[in-house]
Design a protein around this motif. Structure first.
Motif, PDB file in Angstrom:
ATOM      1  N   THR A  46       0.736  -1.246  -0.166  1.00 47.43           N
ATOM      2  CA  THR A  46       0.026   0.056  -0.005  1.00 47.43           C
ATOM      3  C   THR A  46       0.743   1.302   0.046  1.00 47.43           C
ATOM      4  O   THR A  46       2.004   1.119   0.098  1.00 47.43           O
ATOM      5  CB  THR A  46      -1.189   0.019   1.157  1.00 47.43           C
TER       6      THR A  46
ATOM      7  N   THR B 280      -8.461  -2.395   1.211  1.00 45.06           N
ATOM      8  CA  THR B 280      -7.781  -3.379   0.473  1.00 45.06           C
ATOM      9  C   THR B 280      -8.379  -4.222  -0.216  1.00 45.06           C
ATOM     10  O   THR B 280      -9.701  -4.676   0.083  1.00 45.06           O
ATOM     11  CB  THR B 280      -6.486  -4.335   1.439  1.00 45.06           C
TER      12      THR B 280
ATOM     13  N   VAL C  61      -4.618  -1.391  -2.900  1.00 45.46           N
ATOM     14  CA  VAL C  61      -5.186  -0.649  -1.944  1.00 45.46           C
ATOM     15  C   VAL C  61      -5.893   0.446  -2.561  1.00 45.46           C
ATOM     16  O   VAL C  61      -5.455   1.249  -3.495  1.00 45.46           O
ATOM     17  CB  VAL C  61      -4.292  -0.062  -1.059  1.00 45.46           C
TER      18      VAL C  61
ATOM     19  N   VAL D 228      -2.013  -9.355   2.651  1.00 46.55           N
ATOM     20  CA  VAL D 228      -2.622  -8.365   3.492  1.00 46.55           C
ATOM     21  C   VAL D 228      -3.618  -8.922   4.317  1.00 46.55           C
ATOM     22  O   VAL D 228      -4.445  -9.869   3.776  1.00 46.55           O
ATOM     23  CB  VAL D 228      -2.942  -7.117   2.557  1.00 46.55           C
TER      24      VAL D 228
ATOM     25  N   ILE E  79      -5.115  -3.641   8.950  1.00 45.76           N
ATOM     26  CA  ILE E  79      -4.323  -2.463   8.623  1.00 45.76           C
ATOM     27  C   ILE E  79      -4.538  -1.795  10.070  1.00 45.76           C
ATOM     28  O   ILE E  79      -5.801  -1.600  10.440  1.00 45.76           O
ATOM     29  CB  ILE E  79      -4.719  -1.370   7.472  1.00 45.76           C
TER      30      ILE E  79
ATOM     31  N   VAL F 134       0.762  -3.213   8.308  1.00 48.51           N
ATOM     32  CA  VAL F 134       0.131  -3.918   7.332  1.00 48.51           C
ATOM     33  C   VAL F 134       0.294  -5.466   7.623  1.00 48.51           C
ATOM     34  O   VAL F 134       1.624  -5.687   7.621  1.00 48.51           O
ATOM     35  CB  VAL F 134       0.254  -3.562   5.887  1.00 48.51           C
TER      36      VAL F 134
END
Length: 385
Positions: free
Chosen positions: A9, A267, A274, A302, A305, A315
């Motif tokens: 991201t 995401t 992202v 991912v 976050i 992340v």
């Protein structure tokens, strides 16, 4: 949640947002983040818990699935997932979901001002696949069911008040929630390959029993202007909520969701992206696209976050090399920590203590690769402020 190939991201800029009483200083997108030297330095050899950390940081195990938490009588749940921290007098509470069916729900650990575990308790029971969720400004926990026509439950982190199912927030495959105290709305991601992004605006802020569920509408492009349209049947009785509104923008596997400084970051695992919504001018754009990575990306998955008061994003990886990566406001992405020997697991539930000095997270399946092998950790050290 499935294994995923999400990469990176981006956070670049100097605007501000509230985070636990501090200022979020990363927001305005300029260009995708690129690999570089992280602010905490290189990872050192694994410690006794199998965690690689930068110099000055230490880890400890807080809880293990199927075992009592510290000296309490409370048994920690299987498959620990999404989490959040809450101030509790001079101490704090860490809440954690259980991504299992049957059972599900969420539990909590209470800490003193020195970080000593002083208690643990259940805050939600008898639900299904409680994956991620989100904290509300009035200090409750939104626990989201990641199942078809799943619900959102609002739970009390202190366990004093019974959890309440919030039907008005819609029935779909919920993933994460992020509250916006400025617009008095909650944003919700949907973990479907053709899922949507939702906005729930309660009739009365602080009371989620009634309100308006909307879906984001936008062109198929990766940037432009967006709008919101009402979902006619939030219960999805005859048609899935994601299929009710013509023009609803579809996202490939919605995951983590975070609000900061009039922006929403979320995401999508299916296309390694992202997205950023700018709520001040109603525009959206890509904060990250894996095709724009220069060289090898340090972040290859991912889960969720969280943010620190310095403006850094943290992340968590699902798979990859089991890292939590940091993305700095000046657009550098680098590993912050790595868990060794747990390649069949994923990292879940990252959340900072109220003072920002401790980071909590879980390895959902631990060394065993089974939901009964979950481990919840704490990392302490000189986090940037």
């Amino acid at each position: 949640m499935e294994r995923r190939t999400f990469l990176r991201t981006a956070v670049i800029g100097t605007s501000t947002a509230t985070f636990g009483g501090s200022l979020w200083r990363g927001a305005a997108l300029a260009a995708p983040a690129q690999p570089g030297a992280g602010p905490y330095g290189a990872l050192r050899p694994a410690d006794a818990n199998g965690i690689l950390l930068p110099a000055g940081f230490t880890s400890r195990v807080v809880a293990r699935s199927g075992q009592r938490v510290g000296s309490t009588s409370y048994t920690w749940h299987d498959a620990p997932d999404g989490g959040a921290c809450y101030a509790d007098g001079n101490g704090w509470i860490y809440v954690s979901n259980a991504e299992v069916t049957p059972g599900g729900g969420a539990g909590a650990v209470r800490f003193s001002s020195t970080g000593t575990v002083t208690g643990a308790h259940r805050i939600l029971s008898d639900t299904r696949q409680n994956c991620a969720g989100g904290r509300t400004p009035w200090n409750t926990w939104l626990s989201c069911e990641e199942v078809s026509r799943g619900y959102v439950y609002e739970a009390d982190p202190w366990g004093k008040n019974p959890a309440v199912r919030r039907d008005a927030m819609g029935r779909f495959k919920h993933e994460a929630a992020a509250a916006d105290p400025v617009r008095k709305a909650v944003y919700l991601t949907e973990d479907e390959s053709n899922g949507c992004l939702y906005r729930f605006t309660p009739t009365t802020w602080g009371d989620l029993s009634l309100g308006r569920l909307q879906v984001l509408t936008a062109p198929t492009a990766t940037s432009g202007r967006f709008g919101w349209a009402d979902v006619p049947d939030p219960a999805g009785s005859s048609k899935a909520t994601r299929s009710q509104v013509p023009g609803a923008k579809k996202f490939d596997g919605g995951e983590g969701c975070h609000y900061a400084d009039d922006k929403v970051w979320f995401t999508t695992k299916g296309d390694n992206r992202v997205w950023q919504l700018n709520l001040t001018n109603d525009t959206y754009e890509l904060a990250y696209d894996d095709s724009l990575v220069d060289g090898d990306a340090p972040l290859t998955g991912v889960d969720n976050i969280t943010g620190s008061s310095s403006g850094d994003l943290f992340v968590a990886e699902d798979g990859g090399t089991m890292d939590i990566c940091v993305i700095t406001p000046d657009g550098v992405v680098a590993p912050f920590l790595r868990i060794k020997g747990q390649s069949s697991s994923e990292i879940t539930g990252p959340a900072f203590s109220p003072d920002g000095s401790r980071l909590y997270f879980s390895s959902q399946r631990g060394t065993s690769g089974s939901s009964s092998g979950g481990i919840t950790y704490e990392v302490t050290g000189p986090f940037r402020t």
